[in-house]
Every structure is written in structure tokens, then in C-alpha cells.
Scaffold this active site. Sequence first.
Site, PDB file in Angstrom:
ATOM      1  CG  HIS A   1      -3.586  12.385   0.312  1.00  0.00           C
ATOM      2  ND1 HIS A   1      -4.059  13.585   0.799  1.00  0.00           N
ATOM      3  CD2 HIS A   1      -2.261  12.536   0.157  1.00  0.00           C
ATOM      4  CE1 HIS A   1      -3.043  14.424   0.943  1.00  0.00           C
ATOM      5  NE2 HIS A   1      -1.934  13.821   0.561  1.00  0.00           N
TER       6      HIS A   1
ATOM      7  CG  ASP B   1       0.283  17.268  10.454  1.00  0.00           C
ATOM      8  OD1 ASP B   1       1.440  16.903  10.188  1.00  0.00           O
ATOM      9  OD2 ASP B   1      -0.454  17.853   9.640  1.00  0.00           O
TER      10      ASP B   1
ATOM     11  NE  ARG C   1       8.041  17.922   8.869  1.00  0.00           N
ATOM     12  CZ  ARG C   1       7.129  17.430   8.025  1.00  0.00           C
ATOM     13  NH1 ARG C   1       5.875  17.292   8.413  1.00  0.00           N
ATOM     14  NH2 ARG C   1       7.466  17.080   6.810  1.00  0.00           N
TER      15      ARG C   1
ATOM     16  CB  SER D   1       2.773  14.982   8.049  1.00  0.00           C
ATOM     17  OG  SER D   1       1.987  16.074   7.640  1.00  0.00           O
TER      18      SER D   1
ATOM     19  CE  LYS E   1      -1.928  16.507   6.706  1.00  0.00           C
ATOM     20  NZ  LYS E   1      -0.843  17.476   6.803  1.00  0.00           N
TER      21      LYS E   1
HETATM   22  N1  URA Z   1       2.078  17.365   3.051  1.00  0.00           N
HETATM   23  C1  URA Z   1       1.717  17.118   4.340  1.00  0.00           C
HETATM   24  O1  URA Z   1       0.544  17.042   4.662  1.00  0.00           O
HETATM   25  N2  URA Z   1       2.686  16.953   5.256  1.00  0.00           N
HETATM   26  C2  URA Z   1       3.976  17.029   4.950  1.00  0.00           C
HETATM   27  O2  URA Z   1       4.790  16.871   5.835  1.00  0.00           O
HETATM   28  C3  URA Z   1       4.340  17.311   3.629  1.00  0.00           C
HETATM   29  C4  URA Z   1       3.366  17.468   2.698  1.00  0.00           C
END
Ligand code: URA
Length: 433
Positions: free
Chosen positions: A82, A161, A168, A183, A187
Site C-alpha cells: 500500500h 470506514d 471526518r 482507516s 481496508k
Molecule cells: N487514506 C485513508 O484511507 N484513510 C485516511 O484516513 C486517510 C488517508
Amino acid sequence: MRMVDLIEKKRDGLELTTAEIQFIIKGYTDGSIPDYQMSALLMAIYFQGMSQTERADLTMAMVDSGDKIDLSNINGIKVDKHSTGGVGDTTTLVLGPLVASVGVPVAKMSGRGLSHTGGTIDKLESVAGFHVEVQNNEFIKLVNQNKVAVIGQSGNLTPADKKLYALRDVTGTVNSIPLIATSIMSKKIAAGADAIILDVKTGNGAFMKSIDDARELAKAMVSIGNNVGRKTIAIISDMSQPLGFAIGNALEVKEAIETLRGEGPADLTELCLTLGSHMVCLAQKASSLEEARKKLENAISSGSALEKMKIFLSSQGGDATVVDHVKKLPQAKYTFELEAKQSGYVSEIVADAVGHAAMLLGAGRATKESIIDLAVGLVLNKKIGDYVTKGDSLVTIYSNFEDVSEIKSQLDANIKISLNKVKSPKLIYEEIL
Ligand code: URA
Ligand code: CA
């Protein structure tokens, strides 16, 4: 349990239990906890932070809020990479075939992206016929057979999320390390990763502008991964200038092919070898980073990495002859050169501004509905530290429209030349194990 009590608990700096965090995420996902209460909790977290245990609990509660991809029928340890996102980051296109060619299974779920260029899927679609609409069982078969396949996002992964991120965004709570780290990690875990390598970018083109912030985020994500049983490693890499030379969709596919052939930009090649070596070790296909790196270098010099690219493209319907004939990729109608206005050393190539110029050409989406132009983009002819003579081309602009004056002035304002010698920036700052 009452949400108001949990908000007060966090506000006062106390630690939430596993059951409390599960209650919050379940309630917020199903709508029984309203936005106003969740907003208050997010702000309390923003100021009070979260313990390691809370972070692990929040991550897993978000993973459990939706579908999880089951990769257990794929042989071997599934390592996911990632990147926190940068400009002209072509690594995924290189790393997939590269590590697959030494036996590491790459089961990649990818998106389209709302950035300077499209996401990995958009880029790959510049190869005629290539498609990612693959059934789950076919996807698993492909990875077992070829060690690499890419599928489009399917299923309802981490809905908590998605909802939280949107909240947010409008409550001033995006910029919280525990919230960002949970977050991102939720994922990756929902997508089925056994082990994770994180490329945390730092510099003006990155989400984390300073090295200190990047390090803090990297450490937070590594701890979460290791605390929930997914071996996780992070590197911190430079994003003060775009990575490699190409910024665009087909242009980056071409750059990836060149890199797999051993003729790619030095920085992109080095970053891929570094990330790739970690992936090979995490997948237990080598016992040291040195051994892993040798394997990858051999895969490039022997042509097996390039061969893997052809197999990967053709098994998902793509025209693999583009690998030997890159002119078959979508081509822009016009090219223009941005000439250096003075001689000297390139001292700055502001990554996000250059990325924005690529988007103005049509390489990226300004909104979800935008249609991207796969052929267009920018190719840097110089990087920071290079010497240029007045009149040399700094950037080649690939465009489908004739008037690029706005693009040129944006690039001009964001590529600086200095009379003094300039060192090229460090590419990899740190590794966090
Ligand atoms: N990228 C994400 O997937 N989540 C965040 O909170 C910030 C950047
Ligand atoms: Ca690039």
C-alpha cells in the site's frame, strides 16, 4: 451501553474497551448512532488519541463492519503493498509482475482513484482488451496459475470506514494519526492480506508533508498490523518530486514496461527493488533482503519479469504485444516541450503542482464523473539535481488539445532552476520493521 457515556469516557482520556469499540462501530454502521454523536467522539479521539489496544480494536471492528475477501484458496502468503499516494507512482504496475515472477502471489484488488492520474485499473485499461471484471473463483485460479491478477473493487468492504471518512472530512478530524492508520489498515485487512508492506510518502506531493509525521503514521500502522496478526513493514520514501519520469496512464504503463526490462528510471527501479525485496521476504520466498533483491534483479535481467507482464496482461484479455510494441498504447495527438528558461541545476519539481498539471491535461479525474484521457500526461526529462542548459526540454507534454499555455505556465512556476549545484533528494529515508 450508551454512546454519550463513551464520548465522555474518551473526552476524559480514558481507554475504551473492545466491546465498547465494537458497539460504537456497529451502531454507527447500522445508523443507530447518529452523526452528531460520532462527530463528538471523533473530536475526542483527535485530542486524546488512542492506545495500541484501542487502535487494534477499532481496525478489526471496521474490518468486521462489511465483507471480507477470502484469499485462503490461494497458495502461499499473500502480501499486499500500500502506498499512501503520490505523483506518478508507477510501483504497483512494476511490482505485480516483478514479485510474481519469483513466486510471490499477488492478488490485487484495485480502484480507479480520484487523483492526478487514474488508479491502477485505469492505467491497465490503456492496454487494449484488458479487463478487471473477473469472477472471484476465476481470480483465485489466475493467481494460483500465474501468481498475479488484478480485480476491480467488489463487495461492500469496510462500510464503517467509508461513513467515518466522510464524516471526518466535514468535522476537522481527518488529520489524526490513529484515525488515518486504522482507516488504511482496515481496508488492507478486509482485502485479505496476510502481510503488508507500506510505502509511506513524505514531501510536498504527499499526504504527510514532514518526515516526522510520516514516521509517526508508519509506526502506527506497523503496530496495528503486528497487533492483529498481519506482519507489517513500512518504508518512508520521498515524494518531494514525482516518482520516475512519467505521470499519466498509458505513459506510466510504458514506464513500467521499461522498468521491467531494466531500462526504467533509477528512482522507480530502486523503490521497486526495495519494496519488492520486502515482499519476497514477507512471502518467505527468500531468507534475507539481499537474497530477495538478487532474485528480483535476476528476474529483470533474464527477462522473466517482462514475460510475467505479458502473461498477466493476456490472461485478463489484454493485448500483450504492447510490451514489445509500446506504440500500440494510446497515443496523444500533440507533444510539446517545456524549455528551460535558464541554465543551471534543477532545484525543485513541486510534485503536487506537476500532478495537477497532468490532471488539467485530462490524465486524472477532477470529479467521480470525469472521463480520463489515457493517452495524455507529462514526462519529465530532468529531475532534481540534473544540470540543464537554457533551451533544453524539462518536460514533454502529451496532450489531445492544442493550447497548453495554462499547463506550461503552471509547470514553469513549479520547476525551479538554481545556479548552485543541487543534490538529488534521498529516495528512501527509513525502514520501519
Ligand atoms: N487514506 C485513508 O484511507 N484513510 C485516511 O484516513 C486517510 C488517508
Ligand atoms: Ca512515474
